[in-house]
Design a protein around this motif. Structure first.
Motif, PDB file in Angstrom:
ATOM      1  N   GLY A 332      -2.649 -11.890   9.150  1.00 17.37           N
ATOM      2  CA  GLY A 332      -3.674 -12.580   8.377  1.00 17.37           C
ATOM      3  C   GLY A 332      -4.194 -13.831   9.053  1.00 17.37           C
ATOM      4  N   ARG A 333      -3.340 -14.486   9.847  1.00 21.62           N
ATOM      5  CA  ARG A 333      -3.783 -15.703  10.546  1.00 21.62           C
ATOM      6  C   ARG A 333      -4.555 -15.393  11.817  1.00 21.62           C
ATOM      7  N   LEU A 334      -4.275 -14.258  12.460  1.00 23.47           N
ATOM      8  CA  LEU A 334      -4.869 -13.957  13.755  1.00 23.47           C
ATOM      9  C   LEU A 334      -6.085 -13.046  13.668  1.00 23.47           C
ATOM     10  N   LEU A 335      -6.186 -12.248  12.584  1.00 16.31           N
ATOM     11  CA  LEU A 335      -7.200 -11.197  12.537  1.00 16.31           C
ATOM     12  C   LEU A 335      -8.613 -11.766  12.581  1.00 16.31           C
ATOM     13  N   PHE A 336      -8.886 -12.782  11.770  1.00 11.29           N
ATOM     14  CA  PHE A 336     -10.223 -13.392  11.734  1.00 11.29           C
ATOM     15  C   PHE A 336     -10.138 -14.894  12.000  1.00 11.29           C
ATOM     16  N   ALA A 337      -9.247 -15.292  12.896  1.00 10.23           N
ATOM     17  CA  ALA A 337      -9.054 -16.711  13.204  1.00 10.23           C
ATOM     18  C   ALA A 337     -10.384 -17.354  13.583  1.00 10.23           C
ATOM     19  N   PRO A 338     -10.631 -18.583  13.130  1.00  9.37           N
ATOM     20  CA  PRO A 338      -9.721 -19.501  12.426  1.00  9.37           C
ATOM     21  C   PRO A 338      -9.622 -19.299  10.914  1.00  9.37           C
ATOM     22  N   ILE A 339     -10.319 -18.291  10.360  1.00  8.95           N
ATOM     23  CA  ILE A 339     -10.188 -18.001   8.935  1.00  8.95           C
ATOM     24  C   ILE A 339      -8.866 -17.279   8.695  1.00  8.95           C
ATOM     25  N   GLU A 340      -8.138 -17.719   7.663  1.00 14.17           N
ATOM     26  CA  GLU A 340      -6.845 -17.117   7.357  1.00 14.17           C
ATOM     27  C   GLU A 340      -6.956 -16.225   6.129  1.00 14.17           C
ATOM     28  N   LEU A 341      -6.459 -15.001   6.246  1.00 10.25           N
ATOM     29  CA  LEU A 341      -6.372 -14.093   5.109  1.00 10.25           C
ATOM     30  C   LEU A 341      -4.997 -14.224   4.471  1.00 10.25           C
ATOM     31  N   PRO A 342      -4.910 -14.271   3.146  1.00  7.87           N
ATOM     32  CA  PRO A 342      -3.592 -14.297   2.498  1.00  7.87           C
ATOM     33  C   PRO A 342      -2.793 -13.046   2.854  1.00  7.87           C
ATOM     34  N   CYS A 343      -1.488 -13.219   3.027  1.00  7.94           N
ATOM     35  CA  CYS A 343      -0.663 -12.071   3.411  1.00  7.94           C
ATOM     36  C   CYS A 343      -0.626 -11.016   2.309  1.00  7.94           C
ATOM     37  N   GLY A 344      -0.910 -11.412   1.047  1.00  6.64           N
ATOM     38  CA  GLY A 344      -0.965 -10.435  -0.025  1.00  6.64           C
ATOM     39  C   GLY A 344      -2.085  -9.426   0.173  1.00  6.64           C
ATOM     40  N   ILE A 345      -3.200  -9.847   0.781  1.00  9.03           N
ATOM     41  CA  ILE A 345      -4.290  -8.918   1.064  1.00  9.03           C
ATOM     42  C   ILE A 345      -3.870  -7.915   2.132  1.00  9.03           C
ATOM     43  N   ILE A 346      -3.158  -8.390   3.141  1.00  8.45           N
ATOM     44  CA  ILE A 346      -2.710  -7.504   4.221  1.00  8.45           C
ATOM     45  C   ILE A 346      -1.739  -6.462   3.684  1.00  8.45           C
ATOM     46  N   THR A 347      -0.766  -6.886   2.878  1.00  7.27           N
ATOM     47  CA  THR A 347       0.200  -5.920   2.334  1.00  7.27           C
ATOM     48  C   THR A 347      -0.483  -4.929   1.396  1.00  7.27           C
ATOM     49  N   ALA A 348      -1.523  -5.375   0.681  1.00  8.10           N
ATOM     50  CA  ALA A 348      -2.254  -4.451  -0.205  1.00  8.10           C
ATOM     51  C   ALA A 348      -3.026  -3.416   0.605  1.00  8.10           C
ATOM     52  N   VAL A 349      -3.646  -3.850   1.704  1.00  5.73           N
ATOM     53  CA  VAL A 349      -4.400  -2.917   2.547  1.00  5.73           C
ATOM     54  C   VAL A 349      -3.468  -1.851   3.129  1.00  5.73           C
ATOM     55  N   ILE A 350      -2.254  -2.243   3.478  1.00  7.23           N
ATOM     56  CA  ILE A 350      -1.292  -1.289   4.024  1.00  7.23           C
ATOM     57  C   ILE A 350      -0.603  -0.511   2.906  1.00  7.23           C
ATOM     58  N   GLY A 351      -0.265  -1.202   1.814  1.00  5.79           N
ATOM     59  CA  GLY A 351       0.557  -0.598   0.779  1.00  5.79           C
ATOM     60  C   GLY A 351      -0.159   0.389  -0.102  1.00  5.79           C
ATOM     61  N   ALA A 352      -1.444   0.177  -0.384  1.00  5.66           N
ATOM     62  CA  ALA A 352      -2.172   1.086  -1.270  1.00  5.66           C
ATOM     63  C   ALA A 352      -2.243   2.508  -0.694  1.00  5.66           C
ATOM     64  N   PRO A 353      -2.629   2.691   0.575  1.00  9.20           N
ATOM     65  CA  PRO A 353      -2.589   4.055   1.131  1.00  9.20           C
ATOM     66  C   PRO A 353      -1.172   4.626   1.179  1.00  9.20           C
ATOM     67  N   TYR A 354      -0.200   3.772   1.420  1.00 10.87           N
ATOM     68  CA  TYR A 354       1.186   4.247   1.447  1.00 10.87           C
ATOM     69  C   TYR A 354       1.611   4.740   0.065  1.00 10.87           C
ATOM     70  N   PHE A 355       1.174   4.047  -0.979  1.00 11.80           N
ATOM     71  CA  PHE A 355       1.491   4.475  -2.343  1.00 11.80           C
ATOM     72  C   PHE A 355       0.845   5.827  -2.641  1.00 11.80           C
ATOM     73  N   LEU A 356      -0.400   6.020  -2.221  1.00 13.19           N
ATOM     74  CA  LEU A 356      -1.055   7.316  -2.414  1.00 13.19           C
ATOM     75  C   LEU A 356      -0.329   8.419  -1.660  1.00 13.19           C
TER      76      LEU A 356
END
Length: 364
Positions: A332-356
């Protein structure tokens, strides 16, 4: 002529050293006996090394980069070329990384306990309403009672999570606590708590709502040693209690009738395990907001590596959960640096397809 019966008996009478070695380790003490897969020590060591490397790399990255070797020397208190490293590493980045790791450990352990209690691989604290209850209480404190000190946020989140868990357990009780009823009723309470949270955000003051929305996204931004000292006692106490009770989860997997036949105090054990899950999830949500899907993913990853025995599954899932959140914060810190994405967004992007994926596999 060779007698096949004699041949089979002779093979069975061979010394244990000449037979195929068991895949289990058994550890016994005066008050505790644990049985876990032989792969557990190697897997734990491997995950721990990867986690340490990821944490060092995460601390070294940012607007003020620090070489990884300098990070290690600074943490160990050894001299470095740049005196500014002490402030950047020890004050700004190390507490944030420790909080991310601890939150991941807590959420993964809570998810493992929830799946064990309900005997459902799709259960997790954020799915059956525990996280939603903690979020509702925390948002109420931020939006409805802004004058209350923010230091009471962990207590409020734990109270909200515990209240929802008790409601779920009470409504699901019908001569006993059925795992199916726990999940279905928990999903209903999760929706109710989420709706009440949205209602408060709709009618709250814009400044308080902005603060609550940032917190709900799930982030470890700006975490300091104060959060580390407030959160880690909860993690240590209820994490150790969970490890102590992990053996009882194996009995619960056999079903209620068999567990009772083996002498398990079913409802007391289920209630104690649920309390540990609530405390771990509530303290994690209070510290870093609503970081989803970690409690769902980590137990499944651990189960693929070390098998279903909870003596090895619980610590393995804990370390994997810590690694997942630390890696999500780094991405989240490196993807769109210097803008920081909350780590909750990253886990949701990965976790939602995993849940499906888990839903599709369970359907098959």
């Amino acid at each position: 002529m060779n007698n096949p019966l004699r041949s089979k008996r002779s093979q069975a009478d061979r010394p244990e050293s000449s037979q195929t070695p068991s895949q289990w380790w058994v550890w016994r003490s005066r008050h505790l006996s644990l049985r876990f897969d032989r792969r557990v020590p190697q897997v734990l060591m491997g995950v721990l090394l990867v986690t340490l490397a990821t944490m060092i790399w995460s601390i070294s990255q940012g607007e003020y980069p620090v070489p990884p070797l300098a990070v290690v020397r600074t943490i160990l208190g050894l001299p470095t070329d740049n005196p500014n490293y002490i402030f950047v590493v020890n004050t700004l980045r190390l507490p944030r990384t420790l909080v991310a790791w601890g939150v991941g450990v807590a959420l993964a352990m809570a998810g493992t306990l929830t799946q064990g209690i309900t005997r459902n691989p799709l259960a997790a604290p954020d799915i059956i309403g525990i996280n939603a209850g903690a979020a509702l209480a925390a948002v109420s404190l931020i939006v409805v009672f802004p004058s209350v000190p923010i230091s009471l946020l962990p207590v409020a989140a734990f109270g909200g999570a515990l209240s929802v868990a008790m409601l779920i357990y009470g409504v699901a009780w019908h001569g006993g606590s059925s795992p199916v009823r726990l999940i279905l009723i928990g999903i209903g309470f999760s929706l109710i708590a989420s709706a009440l949270t949205e209602l408060m955000l709709t009618f709250g003051d814009i400044n308080d709502v902005s603060q609550a929305l940032v917190w709900l996204a799930g982030s470890v931004y700006g975490r300091s040693w104060a959060q580390v000292l407030a959160f880690f006692p909860w993690l240590g106490l209820f994490g150790l209690c969970s490890l102590r009770l992990s053996r009882e989860l194996n009995a619960l997997q056999l079903g209620d009738d068999l567990a009772l036949g083996l002498g398990s105090q079913l409802e007391w054990q289920r209630g104690g395990l649920l309390l540990c899950s609530v405390a771990l999830a509530g303290s994690a949500v209070a510290t870093a907001g609503n970081i989803g899907f970690v409690g769902l993913m980590a137990p499944h990853m651990a189960r693929q590596l070390v098998g279903p025995s909870h003596a090895g599954l619980l610590p393995t899932a804990a370390l994997i959960g810590g690694l997942v959140v630390v890696a999500a914060d780094l991405i989240g810190r490196l993807l769109f640096a210097p803008i920081e994405l909350p780590c909750g967004i990253i886990t949701a992007v990965i976790g939602a397809p995993y849940f499906l994926y888990l839903l599709i596999r369970s359907r098959r």
